[in-house]
Design a protein around this motif. Structure first.
Motif, PDB file in Angstrom:
ATOM      1  N   SER A  67       0.821  -1.203   0.000  1.00  0.00           N
ATOM      2  CA  SER A  67       0.000   0.000   0.000  1.00  0.00           C
ATOM      3  C   SER A  67       0.864   1.266   0.000  1.00  0.00           C
ATOM      4  O   SER A  67       1.636   1.494  -0.934  1.00  0.00           O
ATOM      5  N   ARG A  68       0.758   2.088   1.060  1.00  0.00           N
ATOM      6  CA  ARG A  68       1.520   3.339   1.086  1.00  0.00           C
ATOM      7  C   ARG A  68       3.019   3.086   0.967  1.00  0.00           C
ATOM      8  O   ARG A  68       3.748   3.897   0.386  1.00  0.00           O
ATOM      9  N   TYR A  70      -0.555  -1.624  -4.690  1.00  0.00           N
ATOM     10  CA  TYR A  70      -0.158  -0.228  -4.880  1.00  0.00           C
ATOM     11  C   TYR A  70      -1.414   0.647  -4.922  1.00  0.00           C
ATOM     12  O   TYR A  70      -2.360   0.364  -5.670  1.00  0.00           O
ATOM     13  N   PRO A  71      -1.452   1.757  -4.156  1.00  0.00           N
ATOM     14  CA  PRO A  71      -2.648   2.614  -4.128  1.00  0.00           C
ATOM     15  C   PRO A  71      -2.672   3.597  -5.299  1.00  0.00           C
ATOM     16  O   PRO A  71      -2.287   4.756  -5.163  1.00  0.00           O
ATOM     17  N   HIS A 121      -7.325   6.901  -4.493  1.00  0.00           N
ATOM     18  CA  HIS A 121      -8.062   6.764  -3.242  1.00  0.00           C
ATOM     19  C   HIS A 121      -9.527   6.529  -3.596  1.00  0.00           C
ATOM     20  O   HIS A 121     -10.093   7.247  -4.426  1.00  0.00           O
ATOM     21  N   ARG A 139       0.243  10.041  -7.114  1.00  0.00           N
ATOM     22  CA  ARG A 139       0.278   8.600  -6.959  1.00  0.00           C
ATOM     23  C   ARG A 139       0.793   7.883  -8.204  1.00  0.00           C
ATOM     24  O   ARG A 139       1.341   6.774  -8.106  1.00  0.00           O
ATOM     25  N   GLN A 143      -1.446  -6.869  -7.636  1.00  0.00           N
ATOM     26  CA  GLN A 143      -2.658  -6.079  -7.405  1.00  0.00           C
ATOM     27  C   GLN A 143      -3.889  -6.975  -7.374  1.00  0.00           C
ATOM     28  O   GLN A 143      -4.041  -7.872  -8.211  1.00  0.00           O
ATOM     29  N   ASP A 188      -9.461  -4.758  -5.190  1.00  0.00           N
ATOM     30  CA  ASP A 188      -8.818  -3.663  -4.468  1.00  0.00           C
ATOM     31  C   ASP A 188      -9.470  -2.333  -4.850  1.00  0.00           C
ATOM     32  O   ASP A 188      -9.416  -1.930  -6.014  1.00  0.00           O
ATOM     33  N   TYR A 243      -8.418   0.504  -4.318  1.00  0.00           N
ATOM     34  CA  TYR A 243      -7.371   1.461  -4.662  1.00  0.00           C
ATOM     35  C   TYR A 243      -6.814   1.223  -6.077  1.00  0.00           C
ATOM     36  O   TYR A 243      -5.857   1.883  -6.473  1.00  0.00           O
ATOM     37  N   HIS A 289      -7.527  -5.451  -0.832  1.00  0.00           N
ATOM     38  CA  HIS A 289      -6.392  -4.565  -0.602  1.00  0.00           C
ATOM     39  C   HIS A 289      -5.439  -5.113   0.460  1.00  0.00           C
ATOM     40  O   HIS A 289      -4.229  -4.915   0.362  1.00  0.00           O
TER      41      HIS A 289
END
Length: 206
Positions: free
Chosen positions: A92-93, A115-116, A119, A128, A143, A147, A149, A173
């Motif tokens: 994620s982040r 991977y985000p 949002h 991003r 991924q 998800d 994101y 996610h």
């Protein structure tokens, strides 16, 4: 699953280090103040240049923190003087941080879970994704289709570097609810990416 994977690396005799970034300086500010400041910045930029409505995101405290964490991670990697081959695993982040890593010949690759790209409840944030086509470190993004994101459409929607490969799997996610087949596919792809013996599938959630 992610923690199980990292534990397998340790069991194979590899040294494992964990980098945990802080919460970010912007979180110290009241939410209403941050939202109002962002709205004012967006209004000003729309007035000056309507074609760059999302550019203020590049100057947001969140993106500034992400870039700062990437520099700190790069500094930590440089201090690993005895390491000749380094791989980075992120979620994620953490994937956003890793995507800004400075090129180091010892960093052979990065694995980013979930991977985000966006949002799920916010406007598009170009910070991003606008740099993903410039990534120079071999990167495997795993991924999940479910998800929020970013799902199966990310390979068609976003411009990615030739160094980036994406594997779409049936996962959410957090990668907490995935079937055995998807788990085996992920471990097989990671083994090939890292040039390691086949990793064992485990049933524990993580």
């Amino acid at each position: 699953m992610i923690y199980d994977l990292i534990q397998q690396f340790a069991d194979l005799g590899h040294s494992v280090f964990r980098f945990r970034p802080g919460p970010g300086r912007n979180l110290d500010l009241p939410f209403s103040f941050r939202r109002r400041t962002r709205q004012i910045c967006q209004w000003l930029i729309r007035r000056v240049s309507p074609s760059f409505t999302g550019v203020c995101d590049l100057l947001s405290p969140t993106n500034i923190d992400i870039r700062r964490y990437a520099r700190e991670l790069s500094d930590c990697i440089r201090q690993l003087e005895d390491a000749s081959k380094i791989y980075v695993v992120a979620h994620s982040r953490g994937g956003r941080i890793v995507s800004h890593l400075r090129v180091d010949t010892r960093v052979r690759g990065a694995i980013c879970f979930a991977y985000p790209f966006r949002h799920p409840t916010s406007h598009p944030e170009i910070s991003r994704t606008c740099h993903l086509w410039r990534i120079r470190i071999p990167t495997l993004i795993i991924q999940g289709k479910r998800d929020p994101y970013g799902g199966a459409e990310v390979t068609d929607r976003y411009r990615l570097s030739r160094k980036v490969s994406v594997q779409i799997v049936d996962a959410d996610h957090g990668f907490t609810k995935i079937g055995a087949d998807s788990r085996d596919d992920i471990l097989s792809r990671i083994s090939l990416f890292l040039e390691l013996p086949a990793l064992a599938s485990v049933t524990a959630k993580g």
